[in-house]
Design a protein around this motif. Structure first.
Motif, PDB file in Angstrom:
ATOM      1  N   GLU A  29       0.817  -1.173   0.057  1.00 59.14           N
ATOM      2  CA  GLU A  29      -0.076   0.200   0.076  1.00 59.14           C
ATOM      3  C   GLU A  29       0.937   1.142   0.083  1.00 59.14           C
ATOM      4  OE1 GLU A  29      -2.551  -0.627   3.532  1.00 59.14           O
ATOM      5  OE2 GLU A  29      -3.817  -1.929   2.416  1.00 59.14           O
ATOM      6  N   MET A  30       1.826   1.224   0.886  1.00 55.83           N
ATOM      7  CA  MET A  30       2.901   2.278   0.783  1.00 55.83           C
ATOM      8  C   MET A  30       3.558   2.733  -0.453  1.00 55.83           C
ATOM      9  SD  MET A  30       4.534   1.854   4.580  1.00 55.83           S
ATOM     10  CE  MET A  30       3.630   1.417   6.015  1.00 55.83           C
ATOM     11  N   ILE A  31       3.805   1.457  -1.301  1.00 58.81           N
ATOM     12  CA  ILE A  31       4.590   1.616  -2.612  1.00 58.81           C
ATOM     13  C   ILE A  31       3.477   2.305  -3.454  1.00 58.81           C
ATOM     14  CG2 ILE A  31       5.358   0.171  -4.376  1.00 58.81           C
ATOM     15  CD1 ILE A  31       6.665  -1.802  -2.396  1.00 58.81           C
ATOM     16  N   SER A  32       2.223   1.705  -3.355  1.00 57.48           N
ATOM     17  CA  SER A  32       1.223   2.461  -4.282  1.00 57.48           C
ATOM     18  C   SER A  32       1.041   3.854  -3.888  1.00 57.48           C
ATOM     19  CB  SER A  32      -0.059   1.698  -4.078  1.00 57.48           C
ATOM     20  OG  SER A  32      -1.240   2.219  -4.937  1.00 57.48           O
ATOM     21  N   SER A  33       1.045   4.105  -2.663  1.00 59.94           N
ATOM     22  CA  SER A  33       0.970   5.549  -2.435  1.00 59.94           C
ATOM     23  C   SER A  33       2.112   6.493  -2.899  1.00 59.94           C
ATOM     24  CB  SER A  33       0.701   5.632  -0.672  1.00 59.94           C
ATOM     25  OG  SER A  33       0.887   7.109  -0.641  1.00 59.94           O
ATOM     26  N   SER A  34       3.366   5.997  -2.883  1.00 61.12           N
ATOM     27  CA  SER A  34       4.505   6.321  -3.425  1.00 61.12           C
ATOM     28  C   SER A  34       4.328   7.031  -4.431  1.00 61.12           C
ATOM     29  CB  SER A  34       5.925   5.893  -2.725  1.00 61.12           C
ATOM     30  OG  SER A  34       5.945   5.599  -1.685  1.00 61.12           O
ATOM     31  N   ILE A  35       4.047   6.012  -5.336  1.00 58.94           N
ATOM     32  CA  ILE A  35       3.979   6.359  -6.970  1.00 58.94           C
ATOM     33  C   ILE A  35       2.968   7.208  -7.037  1.00 58.94           C
ATOM     34  CG2 ILE A  35       3.467   5.021  -8.971  1.00 58.94           C
ATOM     35  CD1 ILE A  35       4.957   2.593  -7.900  1.00 58.94           C
ATOM     36  N   GLU A  36       1.808   7.143  -6.445  1.00 55.66           N
ATOM     37  CA  GLU A  36       0.725   8.114  -6.571  1.00 55.66           C
ATOM     38  C   GLU A  36       1.066   9.408  -6.287  1.00 55.66           C
ATOM     39  OE1 GLU A  36      -4.074   9.018  -4.934  1.00 55.66           O
ATOM     40  OE2 GLU A  36      -2.988   7.152  -4.181  1.00 55.66           O
ATOM     41  N   ARG A  37       1.687   9.588  -5.118  1.00 59.33           N
ATOM     42  CA  ARG A  37       2.294  10.814  -4.780  1.00 59.33           C
ATOM     43  C   ARG A  37       3.322  11.414  -5.908  1.00 59.33           C
ATOM     44  NH1 ARG A  37      -1.362  12.882  -3.040  1.00 59.33           N
ATOM     45  NH2 ARG A  37      -0.162  14.603  -3.630  1.00 59.33           N
ATOM     46  N   PHE A  38       4.090  10.467  -6.537  1.00 62.51           N
ATOM     47  CA  PHE A  38       4.898  10.836  -7.551  1.00 62.51           C
ATOM     48  C   PHE A  38       4.490  11.445  -8.611  1.00 62.51           C
ATOM     49  CE2 PHE A  38       6.769   9.548 -11.595  1.00 62.51           C
ATOM     50  CZ  PHE A  38       7.845  10.099 -11.582  1.00 62.51           C
ATOM     51  N   PHE A  39       3.271  10.934  -9.189  1.00 67.15           N
ATOM     52  CA  PHE A  39       2.475  11.471 -10.120  1.00 67.15           C
ATOM     53  C   PHE A  39       1.817  12.672  -9.857  1.00 67.15           C
ATOM     54  CE2 PHE A  39       2.811   7.070 -12.158  1.00 67.15           C
ATOM     55  CZ  PHE A  39       3.173   7.625 -13.412  1.00 67.15           C
ATOM     56  N   ALA A  40       1.395  12.656  -8.493  1.00 68.55           N
ATOM     57  CA  ALA A  40       0.605  13.988  -8.176  1.00 68.55           C
ATOM     58  C   ALA A  40       1.526  15.201  -7.813  1.00 68.55           C
ATOM     59  CB  ALA A  40      -0.229  13.838  -6.846  1.00 68.55           C
ATOM     60  N   ASP A  41       2.564  15.013  -7.111  1.00 68.99           N
ATOM     61  CA  ASP A  41       3.432  15.880  -6.794  1.00 68.99           C
ATOM     62  C   ASP A  41       4.631  16.293  -7.755  1.00 68.99           C
ATOM     63  OD1 ASP A  41       1.767  15.923  -4.552  1.00 68.99           O
ATOM     64  OD2 ASP A  41       3.484  14.693  -3.641  1.00 68.99           O
ATOM     65  N   ALA A  42       5.458  15.196  -8.111  1.00 66.69           N
ATOM     66  CA  ALA A  42       6.475  15.576  -9.165  1.00 66.69           C
ATOM     67  C   ALA A  42       5.990  15.526 -10.495  1.00 66.69           C
ATOM     68  CB  ALA A  42       7.495  14.255  -9.082  1.00 66.69           C
ATOM     69  N   MET A  43       4.971  15.087 -11.082  1.00 65.54           N
ATOM     70  CA  MET A  43       4.492  15.123 -12.437  1.00 65.54           C
ATOM     71  C   MET A  43       3.400  16.046 -12.604  1.00 65.54           C
ATOM     72  SD  MET A  43       6.456  12.780 -14.103  1.00 65.54           S
ATOM     73  CE  MET A  43       7.605  13.724 -12.881  1.00 65.54           C
ATOM     74  N   GLU A  44       2.821  16.629 -11.448  1.00 71.17           N
ATOM     75  CA  GLU A  44       1.659  17.653 -11.628  1.00 71.17           C
ATOM     76  C   GLU A  44       0.468  16.962 -12.290  1.00 71.17           C
ATOM     77  OE1 GLU A  44       3.543  21.027 -12.822  1.00 71.17           O
ATOM     78  OE2 GLU A  44       4.096  21.527 -10.696  1.00 71.17           O
ATOM     79  N   PHE A  45       0.314  15.685 -12.005  1.00 68.22           N
ATOM     80  CA  PHE A  45      -0.819  14.952 -13.124  1.00 68.22           C
ATOM     81  C   PHE A  45      -1.362  13.812 -12.155  1.00 68.22           C
ATOM     82  CE2 PHE A  45      -1.888  12.066 -16.727  1.00 68.22           C
ATOM     83  CZ  PHE A  45      -2.822  12.686 -17.317  1.00 68.22           C
ATOM     84  N   SER A  46      -2.107  14.079 -11.067  1.00 71.16           N
ATOM     85  CA  SER A  46      -2.884  13.144 -10.082  1.00 71.16           C
ATOM     86  C   SER A  46      -3.613  11.966 -10.707  1.00 71.16           C
ATOM     87  CB  SER A  46      -3.537  13.987  -9.140  1.00 71.16           C
ATOM     88  OG  SER A  46      -4.726  14.347  -9.715  1.00 71.16           O
ATOM     89  N   TRP A  47      -3.831  11.026 -10.051  1.00 68.05           N
ATOM     90  CA  TRP A  47      -4.586   9.883 -10.465  1.00 68.05           C
ATOM     91  C   TRP A  47      -5.897  10.288 -10.711  1.00 68.05           C
ATOM     92  CZ3 TRP A  47      -2.881   5.212  -7.191  1.00 68.05           C
ATOM     93  CH2 TRP A  47      -1.508   4.652  -7.647  1.00 68.05           C
ATOM     94  N   GLY A  48      -6.345  11.434  -9.804  1.00 68.49           N
ATOM     95  CA  GLY A  48      -7.722  11.978 -10.233  1.00 68.49           C
ATOM     96  C   GLY A  48      -7.935  12.685 -11.530  1.00 68.49           C
ATOM     97  N   GLU A  49      -6.898  13.334 -11.986  1.00 73.74           N
ATOM     98  CA  GLU A  49      -6.781  14.045 -13.205  1.00 73.74           C
ATOM     99  C   GLU A  49      -6.603  13.226 -14.500  1.00 73.74           C
ATOM    100  OE1 GLU A  49      -4.738  18.124 -12.406  1.00 73.74           O
ATOM    101  OE2 GLU A  49      -3.566  16.481 -11.720  1.00 73.74           O
ATOM    102  N   MET A  50      -5.824  12.059 -13.958  1.00 74.36           N
ATOM    103  CA  MET A  50      -5.752  11.020 -15.029  1.00 74.36           C
ATOM    104  C   MET A  50      -7.090  10.311 -15.250  1.00 74.36           C
ATOM    105  SD  MET A  50      -2.428   8.490 -14.186  1.00 74.36           S
ATOM    106  CE  MET A  50      -1.024   9.223 -13.852  1.00 74.36           C
ATOM    107  N   ARG A  51      -7.773  10.104 -14.302  1.00 72.65           N
ATOM    108  CA  ARG A  51      -9.090   9.662 -14.628  1.00 72.65           C
ATOM    109  C   ARG A  51     -10.029  10.517 -15.533  1.00 72.65           C
ATOM    110  NH1 ARG A  51     -11.045   5.448 -14.489  1.00 72.65           N
ATOM    111  NH2 ARG A  51     -12.861   5.744 -13.165  1.00 72.65           N
ATOM    112  N   GLN A  52      -9.915  11.649 -15.754  1.00 67.67           N
ATOM    113  CA  GLN A  52     -10.467  12.607 -16.358  1.00 67.67           C
ATOM    114  C   GLN A  52     -10.064  12.780 -17.916  1.00 67.67           C
ATOM    115  OE1 GLN A  52     -10.781  16.256 -14.184  1.00 67.67           O
ATOM    116  NE2 GLN A  52     -11.535  15.187 -12.327  1.00 67.67           N
ATOM    117  N   THR A  53      -8.883  12.008 -17.969  1.00 66.31           N
ATOM    118  CA  THR A  53      -8.389  12.041 -19.378  1.00 66.31           C
ATOM    119  C   THR A  53      -8.618  10.736 -20.355  1.00 66.31           C
ATOM    120  OG1 THR A  53      -6.459  13.026 -18.334  1.00 66.31           O
ATOM    121  CG2 THR A  53      -6.061  12.317 -20.377  1.00 66.31           C
ATOM    122  N   ASP A  54      -9.239  11.323 -21.544  1.00 64.87           N
ATOM    123  CA  ASP A  54      -9.422  10.107 -22.508  1.00 64.87           C
ATOM    124  C   ASP A  54     -10.211   8.756 -22.196  1.00 64.87           C
ATOM    125  OD1 ASP A  54      -7.822  11.691 -24.149  1.00 64.87           O
ATOM    126  OD2 ASP A  54      -5.931  10.704 -23.843  1.00 64.87           O
TER     127      ASP A  54
END
Length: 142
Positions: A29-54
């Motif tokens: 779960e912590m690994i998943s959270s770390s990757i989720e934070r990577f996308f949200a914080d470092a990539m500025e593309f959260s999983w919530g934003e991904m869900r709204q794409t294509d």
């Protein structure tokens, strides 16, 4: 110079077993959270934003490989370090490390796939995201 993404979090009661150490599935779960934070914080593309794409994109886990080295205990602070080891057309493999006070708790890798969550079909990383992700790509060893 390769960028590194780090995330710090404290071991909470809900992470622990009766012995007061992290129950190993909680690390996933912590690994998943770390990757989720990577996308949200470092990539500025959260999983919530991904869900709204294509039509609903996401990054489901393709594989996780972990080598546990030492237990983590209730109240300790853990530092998760994330690099991108391989950046494919529609997948990325992350190298992961978790430590507390310079003691390695686990190392491993996790591969995620950029995919449509409705159809389950992979898709190429968007160019703008791929460009940002490449700054976290580990340089090959000479």
């Amino acid at each position: 110079m390769t960028k590194t993404f780090t995330l710090k979090r404290q071991v909470e009661f809900n992470h622990c077993d009766m012995a007061g150490i992290v129950f190993y599935p909680r690390y996933f779960e912590m690994i998943s959270s770390s990757i989720e934070r990577f996308f949200a914080d470092a990539m500025e593309f959260s999983w919530g934003e991904m869900r709204q794409t294509d039509g609903g994109m996401g990054t489901p886990m393709g594989s996780i490989d972990v080598r546990f080295r030492a237990p983590s205990r209730l109240g300790e602070w853990l530092e998760f370090t994330v690099f991108i080891k391989r950046l494919g057309t529609s997948s990325a493999t992350f190298d992961l490390a978790c430590a507390s006070n310079d003691e390695t708790r686990f190392t491993g890798s996790a591969t995620v796939v950029y995919a449509n969550t409705s159809t389950g079909k992979s898709a190429p990383w968007p160019n703008s995201l791929r460009s940002k992700m490449s700054t976290y790509l580990m340089s090959p060893t000479p």
